[in-house]
Structure formats: C-alpha cells, structure tokens
Motif scaffolding. Structure first.
Motif, PDB file in Angstrom:
ATOM      1  N   ASP A  36      20.543  -2.708  42.129  1.00 15.75           N
ATOM      2  CA  ASP A  36      19.650  -3.853  41.998  1.00 15.75           C
ATOM      3  C   ASP A  36      18.484  -3.736  42.963  1.00 15.75           C
ATOM      4  N   GLU A  37      18.757  -3.425  44.218  1.00 19.38           N
ATOM      5  CA  GLU A  37      17.704  -3.269  45.222  1.00 19.38           C
ATOM      6  C   GLU A  37      18.087  -2.126  46.146  1.00 19.38           C
ATOM      7  N   PHE A  38      17.081  -1.501  46.726  1.00 19.33           N
ATOM      8  CA  PHE A  38      17.307  -0.416  47.679  1.00 19.33           C
ATOM      9  C   PHE A  38      16.269  -0.549  48.774  1.00 19.33           C
ATOM     10  N   ARG A  39      16.700  -0.471  50.029  1.00 20.11           N
ATOM     11  CA  ARG A  39      15.761  -0.601  51.136  1.00 20.11           C
ATOM     12  C   ARG A  39      16.082   0.435  52.204  1.00 20.11           C
ATOM     13  N   VAL A  40      15.042   1.068  52.729  1.00 21.04           N
ATOM     14  CA  VAL A  40      15.154   1.972  53.869  1.00 21.04           C
ATOM     15  C   VAL A  40      14.352   1.351  54.999  1.00 21.04           C
ATOM     16  N   SER A  41      14.956   1.207  56.163  1.00 22.11           N
ATOM     17  CA  SER A  41      14.277   0.636  57.327  1.00 22.11           C
ATOM     18  C   SER A  41      14.190   1.706  58.407  1.00 22.11           C
ATOM     19  N   LYS A  42      12.998   1.957  58.885  1.00 19.81           N
ATOM     20  CA  LYS A  42      12.790   2.966  59.925  1.00 19.81           C
ATOM     21  C   LYS A  42      12.635   2.274  61.273  1.00 19.81           C
ATOM     22  N   GLY A  43      13.394   2.745  62.263  1.00 18.90           N
ATOM     23  CA  GLY A  43      13.240   2.248  63.614  1.00 18.90           C
ATOM     24  C   GLY A  43      14.016   0.989  63.954  1.00 18.90           C
ATOM     25  N   ILE A  44      14.877   0.524  63.039  1.00 24.72           N
ATOM     26  CA  ILE A  44      15.672  -0.673  63.300  1.00 24.72           C
ATOM     27  C   ILE A  44      17.052  -0.527  62.665  1.00 24.72           C
ATOM     28  N   ALA A  45      18.078  -0.881  63.423  1.00 21.87           N
ATOM     29  CA  ALA A  45      19.439  -0.965  62.886  1.00 21.87           C
ATOM     30  C   ALA A  45      19.617  -2.406  62.423  1.00 21.87           C
ATOM     31  N   ARG A  46      19.526  -2.648  61.136  1.00 22.81           N
ATOM     32  CA  ARG A  46      19.550  -4.019  60.612  1.00 22.81           C
ATOM     33  C   ARG A  46      20.837  -4.753  60.964  1.00 22.81           C
ATOM     34  N   TRP A  47      21.951  -4.048  60.961  1.00 25.12           N
ATOM     35  CA  TRP A  47      23.228  -4.673  61.293  1.00 25.12           C
ATOM     36  C   TRP A  47      24.002  -3.748  62.227  1.00 25.12           C
ATOM     37  N   THR A  48      24.566  -4.309  63.283  1.00 23.21           N
ATOM     38  CA  THR A  48      25.371  -3.537  64.232  1.00 23.21           C
ATOM     39  C   THR A  48      26.777  -4.114  64.354  1.00 23.21           C
ATOM     40  N   ALA A  49      27.084  -5.135  63.567  1.00 21.26           N
ATOM     41  CA  ALA A  49      28.415  -5.745  63.492  1.00 21.26           C
ATOM     42  C   ALA A  49      28.551  -6.346  62.095  1.00 21.26           C
ATOM     43  N   ASN A  50      29.746  -6.791  61.746  1.00 21.17           N
ATOM     44  CA  ASN A  50      29.938  -7.413  60.440  1.00 21.17           C
ATOM     45  C   ASN A  50      28.926  -8.533  60.245  1.00 21.17           C
ATOM     46  N   PHE A  51      28.500  -8.775  58.999  1.00 18.41           N
ATOM     47  CA  PHE A  51      27.425  -9.713  58.704  1.00 18.41           C
ATOM     48  C   PHE A  51      27.629 -10.352  57.343  1.00 18.41           C
ATOM     49  N   THR A  52      26.875 -11.395  57.085  1.00 24.08           N
ATOM     50  CA  THR A  52      26.845 -12.026  55.767  1.00 24.08           C
ATOM     51  C   THR A  52      25.697 -11.390  54.988  1.00 24.08           C
ATOM     52  N   PRO A  53      25.978 -10.745  53.860  1.00 28.72           N
ATOM     53  CA  PRO A  53      24.904 -10.105  53.093  1.00 28.72           C
ATOM     54  C   PRO A  53      23.865 -11.119  52.636  1.00 28.72           C
ATOM     55  N   PRO A  54      22.597 -10.693  52.547  1.00 26.76           N
ATOM     56  CA  PRO A  54      21.550 -11.594  52.079  1.00 26.76           C
ATOM     57  C   PRO A  54      21.791 -12.011  50.631  1.00 26.76           C
ATOM     58  N   THR A  55      21.333 -13.199  50.290  1.00 28.74           N
ATOM     59  CA  THR A  55      21.500 -13.696  48.922  1.00 28.74           C
ATOM     60  C   THR A  55      20.185 -13.754  48.172  1.00 28.74           C
ATOM     61  N   SER A  56      19.081 -13.498  48.856  1.00 26.69           N
ATOM     62  CA  SER A  56      17.780 -13.483  48.186  1.00 26.69           C
ATOM     63  C   SER A  56      17.220 -12.063  48.194  1.00 26.69           C
ATOM     64  N   ALA A  57      16.247 -11.830  47.344  1.00 26.54           N
ATOM     65  CA  ALA A  57      15.649 -10.497  47.214  1.00 26.54           C
ATOM     66  C   ALA A  57      14.915 -10.106  48.487  1.00 26.54           C
ATOM     67  N   TYR A  58      14.892  -8.818  48.765  1.00 25.28           N
ATOM     68  CA  TYR A  58      14.102  -8.302  49.881  1.00 25.28           C
ATOM     69  C   TYR A  58      12.630  -8.455  49.547  1.00 25.28           C
ATOM     70  N   SER A  59      11.809  -8.594  50.562  1.00 26.87           N
ATOM     71  CA  SER A  59      10.368  -8.679  50.318  1.00 26.87           C
ATOM     72  C   SER A  59       9.829  -7.297  49.957  1.00 26.87           C
ATOM     73  N   ALA A  60       8.767  -7.273  49.171  1.00 23.86           N
ATOM     74  CA  ALA A  60       8.188  -6.016  48.696  1.00 23.86           C
ATOM     75  C   ALA A  60       7.413  -5.334  49.808  1.00 23.86           C
ATOM     76  N   VAL A  61       7.560  -4.015  49.888  1.00 24.37           N
ATOM     77  CA  VAL A  61       6.778  -3.185  50.800  1.00 24.37           C
ATOM     78  C   VAL A  61       6.359  -1.939  50.038  1.00 24.37           C
ATOM     79  N   SER A  62       5.341  -1.266  50.515  1.00 29.99           N
ATOM     80  CA  SER A  62       4.931  -0.029  49.852  1.00 29.99           C
ATOM     81  C   SER A  62       5.705   1.139  50.447  1.00 29.99           C
ATOM     82  N   ALA A  63       6.005   2.106  49.632  1.00 31.12           N
ATOM     83  CA  ALA A  63       6.746   3.285  50.076  1.00 31.12           C
ATOM     84  C   ALA A  63       5.779   4.399  50.436  1.00 31.12           C
TER      85      ALA A  63
END
Length: 105
Positions: A68-95
């Motif tokens: 459904d969605e795929f995201r790559v984040s450079k320079g940040i560890a989005r999660w470092t412990a268990n978390f609640t997954p997002p329920t809304s779409a990720y914002s658009a960025v250019s690749a």
C-alpha cells in the motif's frame, strides 16, 4: 496461517529500522527480530525495485501480495522501540532515486 505466524489475506505494517549498527524488524509495531551489522547501505545510482528482483531484465523472486505504501527515511531511525503503527497515509515526498513497484503474475 503460514510459517512464522503470518496469516494469509492479512495486511501488516512492516518496518525495518536501522539505528547505528542495530537493525530491528517490526510487524504491526512489535519487534519480531533484530541483529547488528556495521555494513553500509550502498548509494544507489540505478532503479530501486520493490517487490521483486530484476536480473538481466528478467523479473525474479516476485512478491505474492500487495504494497500500500513504502517509505525510506535517511538519517533518522523512525522507531527504536515498539510503537503504534500510523493509521493515516504518509505525506508525499519526491524520490531522488527512481523507484518502481513491480506487480507480476
């Protein structure tokens, strides 16, 4: 249910997170595996394929499912412990690297 507790016909939120040399695999916000590695991630100058391998122009090892969605984040560890997954779409960025999702039957 398939091997490893993965149910057929079920959506999962999957996250692979690198934090320094620590790597974690999360399914629906819960860590299900981890490892350490100091190997770097290559700077891609070619197309980054999602859902299959392409070798000499031939699709191989294609995924049997939907993304459904795929995201790559450079320079940040989005999660470092268990978390609640997002329920809304990720914002658009250019690749910066051309990306393609392959659906192959």
């Amino acid at each position: 249910t398939t091997a490893g507790g993965w149910a057929l016909n079920t959506w999962y939120h999957i996250a692979v997170v690198r934090n320094g040399s620590s790597w974690n695999l999360y399914r629906d916000g819960t860590s299900i595996g981890s490892t350490t590695s100091t190997n770097g991630i290559p700077d891609l100058t070619q197309t980054f394929n999602i859902g299959c391998d392409i070798y000499n122009g031939t699709v191989e090892n294609s995924m049997n499912g939907w993304i459904d969605e795929f995201r790559v984040s450079k320079g940040i560890a989005r999660w470092t412990a268990n978390f609640t997954p997002p329920t809304s779409a990720y914002s658009a960025v250019s690749a910066a690297v051309p990306m393609q999702v392959i659906y192959y039957e």
